[in-house]
Design a protein around this motif. Structure first.
Motif, mmCIF file in Angstrom:
data_model
loop_
_atom_site.group_PDB
_atom_site.id
_atom_site.type_symbol
_atom_site.label_atom_id
_atom_site.label_comp_id
_atom_site.label_asym_id
_atom_site.label_seq_id
_atom_site.Cartn_x
_atom_site.Cartn_y
_atom_site.Cartn_z
ATOM 1 N N THR A 301 0.829 -1.196 0.000
ATOM 2 C CA THR A 301 0.000 0.000 0.000
ATOM 3 C C THR A 301 0.862 1.243 0.000
ATOM 4 O O THR A 301 2.018 1.227 0.412
ATOM 5 N N LEU A 302 0.283 2.337 -0.463
ATOM 6 C CA LEU A 302 0.931 3.642 -0.386
ATOM 7 C C LEU A 302 0.337 4.468 0.739
ATOM 8 O O LEU A 302 0.448 5.686 0.754
ATOM 9 N N ASP A 303 -0.312 3.825 1.694
ATOM 10 C CA ASP A 303 -0.856 4.511 2.851
ATOM 11 C C ASP A 303 0.262 5.290 3.546
ATOM 12 O O ASP A 303 1.355 4.763 3.755
ATOM 13 N N PRO A 304 0.021 6.569 3.930
ATOM 14 C CA PRO A 304 1.082 7.375 4.552
ATOM 15 C C PRO A 304 1.688 6.740 5.795
ATOM 16 O O PRO A 304 2.878 6.914 6.069
ATOM 17 N N GLN A 305 0.894 5.992 6.556
ATOM 18 C CA GLN A 305 1.427 5.362 7.758
ATOM 19 C C GLN A 305 2.499 4.334 7.393
ATOM 20 O O GLN A 305 3.580 4.283 8.009
ATOM 21 N N TYR A 306 2.216 3.507 6.382
ATOM 22 C CA TYR A 306 3.178 2.495 5.976
ATOM 23 C C TYR A 306 4.382 3.133 5.284
ATOM 24 O O TYR A 306 5.522 2.710 5.488
ATOM 25 N N LEU A 307 4.133 4.156 4.465
ATOM 26 C CA LEU A 307 5.238 4.838 3.802
ATOM 27 C C LEU A 307 6.184 5.467 4.819
ATOM 28 O O LEU A 307 7.403 5.446 4.647
ATOM 29 N N SER A 308 5.622 6.043 5.871
ATOM 30 C CA SER A 308 6.457 6.671 6.892
ATOM 31 C C SER A 308 7.337 5.642 7.581
ATOM 32 O O SER A 308 8.537 5.854 7.776
ATOM 33 N N GLN A 309 6.752 4.513 7.961
ATOM 34 C CA GLN A 309 7.539 3.489 8.638
ATOM 35 C C GLN A 309 8.570 2.875 7.691
ATOM 36 O O GLN A 309 9.713 2.606 8.082
ATOM 37 N N TYR A 310 8.161 2.679 6.462
ATOM 38 C CA TYR A 310 9.077 2.178 5.428
ATOM 39 C C TYR A 310 10.271 3.127 5.275
ATOM 40 O O TYR A 310 11.433 2.702 5.261
ATOM 41 N N GLY A 311 9.969 4.435 5.179
ATOM 42 C CA GLY A 311 11.034 5.419 5.035
ATOM 43 C C GLY A 311 11.925 5.500 6.251
ATOM 44 O O GLY A 311 13.145 5.689 6.134
ATOM 45 N N LEU A 312 11.349 5.360 7.427
ATOM 46 C CA LEU A 312 12.147 5.379 8.652
ATOM 47 C C LEU A 312 13.093 4.190 8.711
ATOM 48 O O LEU A 312 14.249 4.314 9.140
ATOM 49 N N LEU A 313 12.615 3.027 8.290
ATOM 50 C CA LEU A 313 13.479 1.847 8.274
ATOM 51 C C LEU A 313 14.650 2.035 7.309
ATOM 52 O O LEU A 313 15.801 1.706 7.626
ATOM 53 N N LEU A 314 14.377 2.591 6.125
ATOM 54 C CA LEU A 314 15.447 2.833 5.173
ATOM 55 C C LEU A 314 16.414 3.898 5.686
ATOM 56 O O LEU A 314 17.631 3.807 5.468
ATOM 57 N N SER A 315 15.884 4.927 6.360
ATOM 58 C CA SER A 315 16.751 5.955 6.932
ATOM 59 C C SER A 315 17.665 5.362 7.995
ATOM 60 O O SER A 315 18.860 5.685 8.076
ATOM 61 N N THR A 316 17.095 4.495 8.827
ATOM 62 C CA THR A 316 17.895 3.816 9.846
ATOM 63 C C THR A 316 18.978 2.961 9.199
ATOM 64 O O THR A 316 20.136 2.931 9.656
ATOM 65 N N ALA A 317 18.616 2.275 8.114
ATOM 66 C CA ALA A 317 19.604 1.467 7.392
ATOM 67 C C ALA A 317 20.691 2.348 6.791
ATOM 68 O O ALA A 317 21.880 1.995 6.812
ATOM 69 N N GLY A 318 20.295 3.510 6.254
ATOM 70 C CA GLY A 318 21.268 4.421 5.660
ATOM 71 C C GLY A 318 22.263 4.942 6.670
ATOM 72 O O GLY A 318 23.477 5.023 6.394
ATOM 73 N N TYR A 319 21.794 5.285 7.854
ATOM 74 C CA TYR A 319 22.686 5.764 8.907
ATOM 75 C C TYR A 319 23.596 4.629 9.383
ATOM 76 O O TYR A 319 24.784 4.824 9.648
ATOM 77 N N SER A 320 23.041 3.424 9.474
ATOM 78 C CA SER A 320 23.855 2.270 9.875
ATOM 79 C C SER A 320 24.968 2.016 8.864
ATOM 80 O O SER A 320 26.099 1.675 9.236
ATOM 81 N N ALA A 321 24.648 2.187 7.566
ATOM 82 C CA ALA A 321 25.673 2.013 6.533
ATOM 83 C C ALA A 321 26.780 3.051 6.705
ATOM 84 O O ALA A 321 27.969 2.744 6.537
#
Length: 465
Positions: A301-321
Motif C-alpha cells: 500500500t501507499l498509505d502514509p502510515q506504511y510509507l512513513s515506517q518504510y522510510g524510517l526503516l530505510l533511513s535507519t539502514a542508511g545511517y547504519s551504513a
C-alpha cells in the motif's frame, strides 16, 4: 450513527465514535500515526475511507465492529489492492533542501513555538548560528535534578519489578487517551511528565492485556507495544543500554502478538538502532532493510502510515551504513527513503516526524558518522528548524549541528547550537549524554571568554566543574 451508516458516510461514523470515546482529533491521530488534519479529512469525506489498512487500524483503536466498514472478522475487504511501495534501493533524484510541506499539519505546539524558534533559525544557505540565546529563561538558574535520570530510574524500577504502579485493568479508550498523552510528551520532550505517565501506562496496559480476550486483547497489545516503543526510543536517547534492550524486546513481543504490522515494524526498527549502538553496524543495516522489504510486501500500500515506517526503516539502514563506513550504500538508502517521503503530504505520520526534512536530518547524522563535518553543515543549512513538526526533531537538529561544529573546531558555533537546543527542548538538552560530552569539551577550551554563560549552562546539563 444509524443515519450515517445507512448513507455510507464512514467519515461521520469515525467522528461519532471518536467523540463517544472522548478523543480529540489530535489524540486519535497519535493513535493512528497521522496528523489531526488527516483525521479531519477522513471525517469530512475529503479523503475517502477506502484504504483497508486504515480501516483495520480504526477498527482496532476505536473498537468499531469490522462489519461497519464492510470488513470481514479477519480484516479482509472487497477493496481493490492498492499500488505497491517503491522498490527498495532504487535511486531517485532528491531535493533534500525542500521544505515544501503543509505547515498546517504540524499541530498547535509548533504554532505556539514558531515565533520563538524563528528567532533562532537560519535562512537556507546562511551561516548556522543562534545569536539571540545568551539570556537564560526564567528559572533555569534554579533548575534542579535530572529529568532524564528520573525517567530512567522509574522505567528501570518498572522493568525489574522493584517498584510498580498500582493500577487496575482499564478500558481501551482510557488506554488510547493515555498513549496519546505519552506520545505528546515524547514529541514535546517533557521528560518529567513522561516519568510520571509512562510507567503507569505500561502497567495499566499489561494488566488490561492479561484480563482481556479476543479483539480487545489484540488492541490492548498493540497499545502496549506502542508504549514500549516510546520507552525504547527514550532509553536509546539517554544511552541506557541494558534497560533499553529489555524494553525493545517486550515491544516486539507485544507487537507480534497483536498482529499490528506497523507497530511491529517500529519495534524492529528500535532493535536495529540498539544493534547499531552495540557496534554491529552491518547487522543493523541488514535488519532494517529486511524489515522494510517485509513491510512493503505485507502492506502492499501507499498509505502514509506504511510509507512513513518504510522510510524510517530505510533511513535507519542508511545511517547504519554510514556508521559502517559505506558511503555509497548510505546515500542510496537515504535517496530511497527520500523517494518515500515525497509521497507523504504531512510531517508527523506515525508520530515519528518523518518527511523529506527528516531524511535530511539522517543525512546530517550520516555525514557526521563518516567524519564529514562540512557536508553535515551543508545538509543542515537546507532545513528550517522552526518548521520541523515536533520539538523532539528540532532538538535533534540543533544537537547534530552542535556536533558538526565541534568536529569542525568551531567552538562558538557549537555552543550557540547547544543553546538553541536548550531553548527548543530544555529537559531533553539537560539530559542527553552527547550534550554533556560536548559541554565538557567546551569547558576545557581555551576560549571560554567567547562563550558567555557557559558555566551556568554546564551546571544545567550537570557537567559543571
Amino acid at each position: 450513527m444509524t443515519a450515517a451508516r445507512a448513507a455510507g458516510d464512514l467519515g461521520a461514523v469515525v467522528r461519532l465514535v471518536r467523540l463517544a470515546r472522548g478523543l480529540t482529533q489530535s489524540q486519535l491521530g497519535a493513535l493512528l500515526c497521522c496528523s489531526a488534519s488527516a483525521i479531519s479529512r477522513l471525517e469530512t469525506g475529503e479523503q475517502p475511507l477506502t484504504n483497508t489498512a486504515t480501516l483495520q487500524r480504526l477498527v482496532r483503536h476505536l473498537a468499531i465492529p469490522p462489519a461497519v466498514f464492510g470488513l470481514s472478522p479477519d480484516g479482509a475487504s472487497g477493496h481493490a489492492a492498492p499500488a505497491v511501495m517503491p522498490s527498495l534501493l532504487k535511486t531517485r533524484p532528491v531535493n533534500v533542501g525542500s521544505d515544501d510541506h503543509n505547515e498546517g499539519e504540524a499541530g498547535d505546539d509548533l504554532v505556539r513555538r514558531r515565533d520563538l524558534l524563528a528567532n533562532l533559525a537560519v535562512a537556507a544557505g546562511a551561516a548556522i548560528t543562534a545569536p539571540n540565546l545568551l539570556a537564560p529563561r526564567p528559572g533555569w538558574a534554579e533548575a534542579a535534578g535530572d529529568p532524564g535520570a528520573l525517567l530512567v530510574g522509574r522505567i528501570e524500577d518498572l522493568m525489574l519489578g522493584t517498584a510498580r504502579p498500582q493500577v487496575t485493568s482499564v478500558t481501551l479508550p482510557v488506554l488510547q487517551r493515555a498513549l496519546a498523552e505519552v506520545v505528546a510528551d515524547f514529541q514535546s520532550c517533557r521528560y518529567a511528565q513522561l516519568a510520571e505517565r509512562l510507567p503507569r501506562l505500561i502497567a495499566a496496559a499489561e494488566t488490561t492485556c492479561g484480563e482481556a480476550s479476543g479483539d480487545t486483547r489484540s488492541a490492548a497489545l498493540s497499545l502496549l507495544a506502542d508504549a514500549y516503543n516510546v520507552t525504547t526510543r527514550m532509553l536509546i536517547k539517554l544511552d541506557d543500554g541494558h534497560i533499553s534492550w529489555i524494553s525493545g524486546d517486550r515491544a516486539r513481543a507485544a507487537a507480534n502478538a497483536s498482529g499490528d504490522a506497523l507497530v511491529f515494524a517500529e519495534a524492529t526498527r528500535n532493535l536495529c538502532i540498539l544493534t547499531r549502538t552495540a557496534g554491529r553496524h552491518d547487522k543493523a543495516q541488514t535488519l532494517a532493510v529486511d524489515a522494510a522489504r517485509r513491510l512493503a510486501t505485507s502492506a502492499g500500500t501507499l498509505d502514509p502510515q506504511y510509507l512513513s515506517q518504510y522510510g524510517l526503516l530505510l533511513s535507519t539502514a542508511g545511517y547504519s551504513a554510514a556508521k559502517a563506513g559505506d558511503r555509497a550504500a548510505s546515500v542510496e538508502l537515504l535517496d530511497e527513503a527520500a523517494a518515500a517521503a515525497r509521497r507523504i503530504t504531512h510531517g508527523n505520520t506515525h508520530w515519528m516526524g518523518f518527511g523529506e526534512w527528516g531524511v535530511t536530518l539522517y543525512r546530517v547524522s550520516s555525514a557526521l558518522a563518516l567524519g564529514d563535518a562540512g557536508t553535515a553543515i551543508e545538509h543542515a543549512r537546507s532545513v528550517r528548524p522552526e518548521q520541523l513538526p515536533t520539538i523532539e526533531r528540532q532538538a535533534r537538529y540543533w544537537v547534530d549541528v552542535a556536533r558538526a561544529f565541534a568536529m569542525w573546531g568551531k567552538t562558538r558555533n557549537c555552543y550557540q547550537a547547544l543553546r538553541a537546543a536548550e531553548h527548543a527542548a530544555p529537559e531533553e538538552t539537560w539530559s542527553l549524554p552527547v550534550v554533556r560530552s560536548l559541554t565538557t569539551d567546551l569547558l576545557s577550551a581555551s576560549r571560554q571568554a567567547s562563550l558567555p554563560g557557559i558555566q551556568d549552562f554546564a551546571r544545567r546539563v550537570h557537567t559543571a566543574r
